[in-house]
Design an enzyme around this catalytic site. Structure first.
Site, mmCIF file in Angstrom:
data_model
loop_
_atom_site.group_PDB
_atom_site.id
_atom_site.type_symbol
_atom_site.label_atom_id
_atom_site.label_comp_id
_atom_site.label_asym_id
_atom_site.label_seq_id
_atom_site.Cartn_x
_atom_site.Cartn_y
_atom_site.Cartn_z
ATOM 1 N N GLU A 1 0.818 -1.221 0.000
ATOM 2 C CA GLU A 1 0.000 0.000 0.000
ATOM 3 C C GLU A 1 0.854 1.274 0.000
ATOM 4 O O GLU A 1 0.780 2.090 0.917
ATOM 5 C CB GLU A 1 -0.974 -0.021 1.182
ATOM 6 C CG GLU A 1 -1.949 -1.192 1.102
ATOM 7 C CD GLU A 1 -2.935 -1.243 2.266
ATOM 8 O OE1 GLU A 1 -2.886 -0.346 3.125
ATOM 9 O OE2 GLU A 1 -3.743 -2.185 2.312
ATOM 10 N N ASN B 1 2.315 -4.690 -3.342
ATOM 11 C CA ASN B 1 0.909 -5.051 -3.151
ATOM 12 C C ASN B 1 0.097 -3.806 -2.817
ATOM 13 O O ASN B 1 0.529 -2.955 -2.048
ATOM 14 C CB ASN B 1 0.816 -6.060 -1.994
ATOM 15 C CG ASN B 1 -0.560 -6.654 -1.814
ATOM 16 O OD1 ASN B 1 -1.143 -7.175 -2.759
ATOM 17 N ND2 ASN B 1 -1.085 -6.611 -0.600
ATOM 18 N N HIS C 1 -10.376 -6.118 -2.674
ATOM 19 C CA HIS C 1 -11.442 -6.003 -1.675
ATOM 20 C C HIS C 1 -12.589 -5.251 -2.359
ATOM 21 O O HIS C 1 -12.515 -4.040 -2.563
ATOM 22 C CB HIS C 1 -10.959 -5.227 -0.448
ATOM 23 C CG HIS C 1 -9.874 -5.914 0.313
ATOM 24 N ND1 HIS C 1 -10.065 -7.128 0.933
ATOM 25 C CD2 HIS C 1 -8.569 -5.559 0.551
ATOM 26 C CE1 HIS C 1 -8.940 -7.492 1.538
ATOM 27 N NE2 HIS C 1 -8.020 -6.562 1.319
ATOM 28 N N GLU D 1 -5.776 -10.623 -1.793
ATOM 29 C CA GLU D 1 -6.604 -10.464 -0.590
ATOM 30 C C GLU D 1 -8.082 -10.385 -0.949
ATOM 31 O O GLU D 1 -8.809 -9.557 -0.408
ATOM 32 C CB GLU D 1 -6.194 -9.189 0.177
ATOM 33 C CG GLU D 1 -4.733 -9.107 0.539
ATOM 34 C CD GLU D 1 -4.388 -7.847 1.315
ATOM 35 O OE1 GLU D 1 -5.310 -7.194 1.854
ATOM 36 O OE2 GLU D 1 -3.197 -7.513 1.384
ATOM 37 N N ASP E 1 -12.001 -10.508 -1.273
ATOM 38 C CA ASP E 1 -13.275 -10.799 -0.634
ATOM 39 C C ASP E 1 -14.336 -9.925 -1.290
ATOM 40 O O ASP E 1 -14.017 -8.936 -1.941
ATOM 41 C CB ASP E 1 -13.247 -10.602 0.891
ATOM 42 C CG ASP E 1 -12.568 -9.320 1.345
ATOM 43 O OD1 ASP E 1 -12.648 -8.304 0.611
ATOM 44 O OD2 ASP E 1 -11.946 -9.312 2.422
#
Length: 660
Positions: free
Chosen positions: A321, A364, A399, A428, A430
């Site tokens: 990030e 990432n 996300h 990651e 979801d």
């Protein structure tokens, strides 16, 4: 752990799909087994004690039920509060639902429900329920799930507050569990259906126990320790390294043939304050001395952590990030950047390559489906690779929610990085069932779960179109019983994964392994999209499928509001605004209400004004153009007292927006 009788377990495997779905659904609300009840009706404190020198007493001034409650006063720190020993009550591997009713004796604040555990005399802390607004005018329920995943000699639940030390009333404390269901062994394994790339799950210690471990090894090829490898876990104090959280996860992975993604060596969050404290004891600034010290600490950290695991970790998220698209250069103004500039990135990758020459090294980030963010990330990677910095791949967190982003936006995310000739991984993933911060469902609505299934179907179909580019897909969690989205961006129960809270396959699972088995749409309104059918029998064929149309947005804009950091008396926020209309904007302003009395003290990526609760943010000179389908963002620092509720409504140039 308890299991259902063997006959019922056999039925769950043998009956047709429709019946399996009905059985799993009916099991969602079984009668829980209560192991703890404290109602304070006997005039005592019923085993509660303070965490320090607080005074605990039975009180009749307030009561949630009956006539009595527990009053904790004399608190001198926010972390001090009523606590209860549950060492003899909680069993390792069992998921307990803990419920506490809380009310302040005066004032207002945010309350949290936490756990302290000790192993070998070393304390660790787990958050069961995050910041929840609580006042002296009403009782508030803190309810969360907790699974003890390690052997401990000390285990206590406790209530703490975020900013003040006002007296706390407690009442009707309970803990219960639902007997575990056996996992479904007669359904396809995700890893056997998706063969174009490994599919993984982020895990904690709870995911390697009992039925969770069985579900993990049945369906997944790899694991990511979600928090156990971050700096605060591995080097909490300088040059004192602690691998007690991560080592059991790595040992389990090795024993079960699971690959491991290491996450993460460098991040602006979950990094202890000492890392950014200079030799003079003051916060670091951009001096040559502070920069040299910071980079030396970074070098030492990576050499120790990466070397400790050697070849057991084949992929590292080296940095996490680093992009902030609200900045003119796209770079996040973290402590790392403010002190060391881009040299912290250069150092991290070069040291990681030296220590782990076998490993693939990744940068990432989240929201890489947003055009501005992916463009800045692309430019940064391109620059660093041209300098010889050893970056092997880009990680897309993904996300997302049931309404956002579009498949086209996600495809553009992947296509952008193809010319760089590097690997790409979904790191990651979801899919939240929520589309606005104001929503809160007691149970996941059927239509949201259906839309979620179609999102998983279409996203995995997209990923499978890039078998040479997408080299791994990791879900950020194993099942809905343990997801970070239960406490972020607000505290509420989410259901973002393939398996439900009882580890049973959802429609989302079928969206990945066999979309023909997704339930029929309850809505006649459909939109047509072309996707690759991920059915095992036709995994490389292209077919046209239908999915429910999302509800129309409030206006031609969509806003995401995010608290990126919080401390006593202040917080850092981020607002992203997307132009979902068909007309480009040459200037913009975003407006909302801060109902908790928050006051912005600094803002970047725009200009702001605030009158009372009303906030208006206009574009900066360089980001006023907002094309149709485009987005921009800005960040800010703000003060807060008592509570910090998220805004529930935003407007763009006077038009109400959807809140994502």
């Amino acid at each position: 752990m308890r299991a259902l009788p063997r006959l019922l377990a056999a039925l769950l495997v043998a009956v047709p799909l429709a019946t399996v779905a009905a059985v799993a659904s009916a099991a969602d609300d079984p009668t829980p087994i209560t192991v703890l009840t404290k109602d304070f009706e006997d005039g005592t404190v019923q085993g509660f004690a303070g965490r320090s020198a607080e005074t605990l007493a039975h009180s009749t001034a307030q009561a949630h039920g009956g006539t009595g409650s527990l009053l904790t006063s004399g608190r001198t720190a926010t972390w001090q509060g009523p606590s209860l020993d549950v060492l003899a009550t909680f069993t390792k591997g069992t998921a307990y639902t803990v419920s506490v009713w809380v009310r302040l004796a005066e004032g207002s604040d945010n309350a949290r429900l936490s756990v302290e555990r000790r192993t070998g005399g070393v304390a660790a802390y787990d958050q069961v329920v995050g910041n929840t607004a609580v006042t002296s005018s009403a009782w508030v329920n803190l309810t969360g799930r907790y699974t003890l995943s390690t052997d401990v000699e000390f285990l206590r639940i406790y209530v703490e507050t975020a900013s003040a030390t006002n007296p706390i009333h407690l009442d009707d404390v309970t803990a219960s569990y639902v007997p575990a269901l056996p996992i479904q062994t007669g359904i396809p394994s995700v890893k056997d259906v998706i063969t174009e790339f490994p599919v993984g799950a982020a895990i904690t210690g709870a995911e390697i126990l009992a039925e969770h471990g069985q579900l993990l090894t049945k369906h997944f090829d790899s694991v990511t320790p979600g928090n156990a490898l971050k700096w605060d876990a591995t080097e909490p104090t300088e040059n004192t390294f602690n691998y007690t959280q991560a080592d059991p996860l790595l040992a389990y992975a090795k024993a079960h043939g699971l690959a491991v993604r290491g996450h993460t060596l460098v991040w602006h969050n979950q990094t202890p304050a000492w890392v950014f404290t200079g030799a003079d004891g003051q916060p670091m600034t951009a001096t040559a001395e502070d920069k040299a010290l910071l980079l030396a600490r970074l070098d030492n950290h990576i050499r120790n952590v990466a070397a400790h695991y050697g070849t057991d970790i084949g992929v590292w998220d080296v940095v996490n990030e680093v992009i902030d698209e609200s900045q003119s250069d796209g770079l996040r103004r973290s402590n790392w950047y403010n002190v060391a500039g881009l040299d912290y990135l250069r150092t991290a990758f070069r040291v990681a390559r030296e220590v782990a020459p076998h490993a693939k090294l990744y940068i990432n980030d989240y929201n890489t489906n947003v055009a501005a963010k992916r463009d800045f990330l692309f430019g940064l990677v391109q620059q660093l690779k041209a300098e010889g910095v050893p970056i092997d791949g880009v990680g897309h967190q993904v996300h997302i929610n049931v309404n956002w982003p579009t498949i086209a936006e996600s495809k553009a995310m992947i296509d952008k990085f193809v010319p760089l000739g590097i690997d790409q991984q979904v790191t990651e993933m979801d899919v939240s069932i929520y589309t606005a911060s104001s929503e809160n469902f007691p149970t996941p609505p059927a239509d949201r779960l259906l839309k979620q299934a179609y999102v998983y179907r279409d996203m995995f179909a997209l990923f499978r179109q890039y078998p040479g580019e997408i080299t791994s897909v990791t879900l950020w969690g194993l099942a809905d019983d343990n997801t970070w989205l239960d406490t972020f961006p607000v505290t509420r129960k989410d259901a973002p994964l393939l398996f439900d809270t009882r580890l049973q396959a959802k429609s989302a699972y079928w969206g990945v392994v066999d979309p023909s088995k997704i339930e029929a749409s309850p809505s006649a309104s459909t939109s047509t999209s072309t996707s690759t059918n991920p059915s095992p029998s036709t995994s490389t064929s292209t077919s046209t499928s239908t999915s429910p149309s999302p509800p129309a947005p409030t206006g031609a804009c969509a806003v995401t509001y995010r608290v990126t950091g919080s401390w006593t008396g202040g917080f850092q926020g981020e607002v992203k605004v997307a132009n979902t209309g068909t007309t480009a904007l040459t200037s913009w302003n975003v407006a909302w209400q801060f109902t908790g009395g928050q006051q912005i003290s600094q803002l970047w990526g725009g200009t702001h004004s605030q009158s009372g609760t009303a906030v208006t943010v206009g574009n900066a000179a360089w980001n006023g153009n907002l094309p149709a389908g485009g987005s921009t963002s800005f960040g800010f620092l703000s003060s807060w007292t008592g509570t910090n509720p998220a805004p529930t409504a935003f407007s763009l140039n006077g038009t109400a927006c959807s809140v994502l």
